[in-house]
Design a protein around this motif. Structure first.
Motif, PDB file in Angstrom:
ATOM      1  N   LEU A 128       0.831  -1.205   0.000  1.00 47.00           N
ATOM      2  CA  LEU A 128       0.000   0.000   0.000  1.00 47.00           C
ATOM      3  C   LEU A 128       0.868   1.258   0.000  1.00 47.00           C
ATOM      4  O   LEU A 128       0.551   2.246  -0.683  1.00 47.00           O
ATOM      5  CB  LEU A 128      -0.935  -0.009   1.205  1.00 47.00           C
ATOM      6  N   ARG A 129       1.960   1.237   0.752  1.00 40.42           N
ATOM      7  CA  ARG A 129       2.854   2.402   0.757  1.00 40.42           C
ATOM      8  C   ARG A 129       3.509   2.598  -0.606  1.00 40.42           C
ATOM      9  O   ARG A 129       3.844   3.725  -0.978  1.00 40.42           O
ATOM     10  CB  ARG A 129       3.938   2.233   1.833  1.00 40.42           C
ATOM     11  N   GLY A 130       3.686   1.501  -1.332  1.00 39.45           N
ATOM     12  CA  GLY A 130       4.325   1.596  -2.638  1.00 39.45           C
ATOM     13  C   GLY A 130       3.373   1.892  -3.783  1.00 39.45           C
ATOM     14  O   GLY A 130       3.818   2.132  -4.909  1.00 39.45           O
ATOM     15  N   ALA A 131       2.080   1.885  -3.521  1.00 41.30           N
ATOM     16  CA  ALA A 131       1.095   2.122  -4.582  1.00 41.30           C
ATOM     17  C   ALA A 131       1.141   3.571  -5.044  1.00 41.30           C
ATOM     18  O   ALA A 131       1.181   4.501  -4.233  1.00 41.30           O
ATOM     19  CB  ALA A 131      -0.298   1.763  -4.085  1.00 41.30           C
ATOM     20  N   THR A 132       1.140   3.781  -6.357  1.00 39.69           N
ATOM     21  CA  THR A 132       1.179   5.129  -6.928  1.00 39.69           C
ATOM     22  C   THR A 132      -0.088   5.472  -7.701  1.00 39.69           C
ATOM     23  O   THR A 132      -0.212   6.581  -8.211  1.00 39.69           O
ATOM     24  CB  THR A 132       2.391   5.290  -7.868  1.00 39.69           C
ATOM     25  N   ASN A 133      -1.010   4.518  -7.811  1.00 38.16           N
ATOM     26  CA  ASN A 133      -2.262   4.761  -8.525  1.00 38.16           C
ATOM     27  C   ASN A 133      -3.326   3.807  -8.003  1.00 38.16           C
ATOM     28  O   ASN A 133      -3.031   2.915  -7.183  1.00 38.16           O
ATOM     29  CB  ASN A 133      -2.078   4.612 -10.040  1.00 38.16           C
ATOM     30  N   ALA A 134      -4.550   3.975  -8.483  1.00 39.23           N
ATOM     31  CA  ALA A 134      -5.663   3.169  -7.990  1.00 39.23           C
ATOM     32  C   ALA A 134      -5.473   1.691  -8.290  1.00 39.23           C
ATOM     33  O   ALA A 134      -5.837   0.825  -7.481  1.00 39.23           O
ATOM     34  CB  ALA A 134      -6.980   3.667  -8.602  1.00 39.23           C
ATOM     35  N   SER A 135      -4.886   1.385  -9.442  1.00 39.08           N
ATOM     36  CA  SER A 135      -4.665  -0.012  -9.806  1.00 39.08           C
ATOM     37  C   SER A 135      -3.724  -0.699  -8.820  1.00 39.08           C
ATOM     38  O   SER A 135      -3.937  -1.862  -8.450  1.00 39.08           O
ATOM     39  CB  SER A 135      -4.100  -0.092 -11.230  1.00 39.08           C
ATOM     40  N   GLU A 136      -2.698   0.008  -8.391  1.00 43.98           N
ATOM     41  CA  GLU A 136      -1.742  -0.587  -7.459  1.00 43.98           C
ATOM     42  C   GLU A 136      -2.322  -0.690  -6.054  1.00 43.98           C
ATOM     43  O   GLU A 136      -1.993  -1.619  -5.311  1.00 43.98           O
ATOM     44  CB  GLU A 136      -0.440   0.221  -7.481  1.00 43.98           C
ATOM     45  N   VAL A 137      -3.191   0.244  -5.674  1.00 43.30           N
ATOM     46  CA  VAL A 137      -3.910   0.105  -4.402  1.00 43.30           C
ATOM     47  C   VAL A 137      -4.795  -1.121  -4.444  1.00 43.30           C
ATOM     48  O   VAL A 137      -4.829  -1.930  -3.499  1.00 43.30           O
ATOM     49  CB  VAL A 137      -4.747   1.370  -4.112  1.00 43.30           C
ATOM     50  N   TRP A 138      -5.510  -1.296  -5.549  1.00 45.45           N
ATOM     51  CA  TRP A 138      -6.385  -2.467  -5.694  1.00 45.45           C
ATOM     52  C   TRP A 138      -5.574  -3.768  -5.649  1.00 45.45           C
ATOM     53  O   TRP A 138      -6.007  -4.760  -5.077  1.00 45.45           O
ATOM     54  CB  TRP A 138      -7.179  -2.365  -6.984  1.00 45.45           C
TER      55      TRP A 138
END
Length: 352
Positions: free
Chosen positions: A321-331
């Motif tokens: 989650l800390r590494g997510a940069t967009n909605a796709s990576e959060v998902w």
């Protein structure tokens, strides 16, 4: 050689001039059950023009006729050195080769692949002309030879024509998922390898990611050759493609180790915020690869539960989650949490 597990199969006695000759490149070839393709690979290496080379072929407990092929070729060509050892894995084999290497440059090749004529000269010339630590080449995939006259390149978004350090290289390529972790596309000065004590982590699948992360943090001058000169054979029996549960379990363990290595590097570079964030983003991507392996490939509910629990216990969802940069990576992170939690809670096969 100090390795008690390996035995050097000596080539014919060399003259003093041959021993003293300058060696431009040490080509390290780990060999495990490559009999159908081994002669083709070695011929493509030994026929390289414009470079003085040695081939260090490490037969890693092969159970087919690979060792006999290597011994026959070494008898006919004194540039070939053969090491026979019990099966210890590709990382251990490459480390044996690194310990024996005498060339100015180190190159890796796999026993079922093929190297295009002129590849080594092109890479080494680029390295020398630009005083590089590492040359990143390009490759193409193939099923059978002859290779296509104009093959599709494996990589398209490298800093072609530029010189940069390893940090900049990763910042430029990781976001586009174009980070070259294929060791057979990495040509590097041997003194650079030895100066920083670079070695492959043994007993781990996906070791190429850890190796690449390691050298990228030290490389000051990297250059890039765009022409695809190395042929990667689609081999259904390779480690990555093997369908056995034991092979898939080793891959799952490998992903966990890769994520640990990325997290450790990120922790050490916390003050370098762009690089720190980049490493966390790569953890997000590797977490997705781990999830795909457990959902789509690994069938054993016990193994799925074991590796899912290990992933969750390490706190990797939070890091993703800390590494997510967009909605796709959060998902992606949330899907990992949901699916892996289900694997931990049930022993029935996943339905998705």
């Amino acid at each position: 050689m100090n390795n008690p597990h390996a035995a050097l199969v000596e080539a014919p006695r060399q003259s003093g001039n041959e021993i003293a000759r300058r060696i431009d490149a040490s080509v390290i070839v780990p060999v495990y059950n490559c009999e159908p393709w081994l002669r083709t690979l070695l011929a493509s290496v030994l026929e390289q023009e414009g470079v003085e080379l040695e081939v260090i072929a490490v037969c890693d407990g092969a159970t087919d006729g690979s060792l006999a092929i290597l011994e026959a070729i070494a008898t006919a060509d004194p540039r070939v050195r053969v090491v026979a050892q019990e099966n210890r894995g590709v990382s251990a084999s490459r480390n044996v080769g690194l310990a024996l290497a005498r060339g100015e440059w180190v190159v890796f090749a796999d026993g079922d692949d093929w190297v295009k004529p002129g590849a080594l000269r092109r890479w080494i010339e680029h390295g020398r002309q630009n005083n590089l630590d590492v040359v990143i080449g390009n490759g193409f995939a193939f099923d059978t030879l002859p290779a296509p006259a104009r093959p599709s390149p494996m990589y398209e978004h490298q800093p072609w024509g530029e010189i940069c350090d390893g940090r900049t290289w990763m910042l430029r390529t990781v976001p586009d998922d174009d980070w070259v972790v294929c060791v057979w596309l990495q040509c590097m000065r041997r003194d650079f390898v030895e100066r920083f004590g670079l070695r492959f982590e043994e007993g781990v699948v996906h070791e190429d990611i850890i190796w690449t992360l390691q050298f990228a943090q030290h490389a000051q001058r990297m250059g890039f050759v765009e022409e695809p000169l190395y042929g990667y054979r689609h081999n259904p029996n390779s480690i990555i493609n093997a369908p056995s549960e034991s092979s898939l379990a080793r891959r799952a363990h490998g992903y966990l180790r890769v994520i640990d290595a990325l997290a450790s590097a990120a922790s050490a570079r916390r003050e370098d915020r762009p690089f720190y964030r980049l490493l966390l983003r790569q953890i997000n991507r590797e977490g997705g690869n781990f999830l795909h392996l457990l959902r789509k490939r690994l069938q054993s509910s016990e193994l799925r539960r074991h590796y899912a629990r290990a992933f969750l216990d390490k706190g990797n969802i939070r890091v993703m989650l800390r590494g997510a940069t967009n909605a796709s990576e959060v998902w992606r992170a949330l899907r990992c949490w949901r699916t892996l939690s289900r694997f931990v809670q049930t022993s029935s096969p996943a339905t998705r």
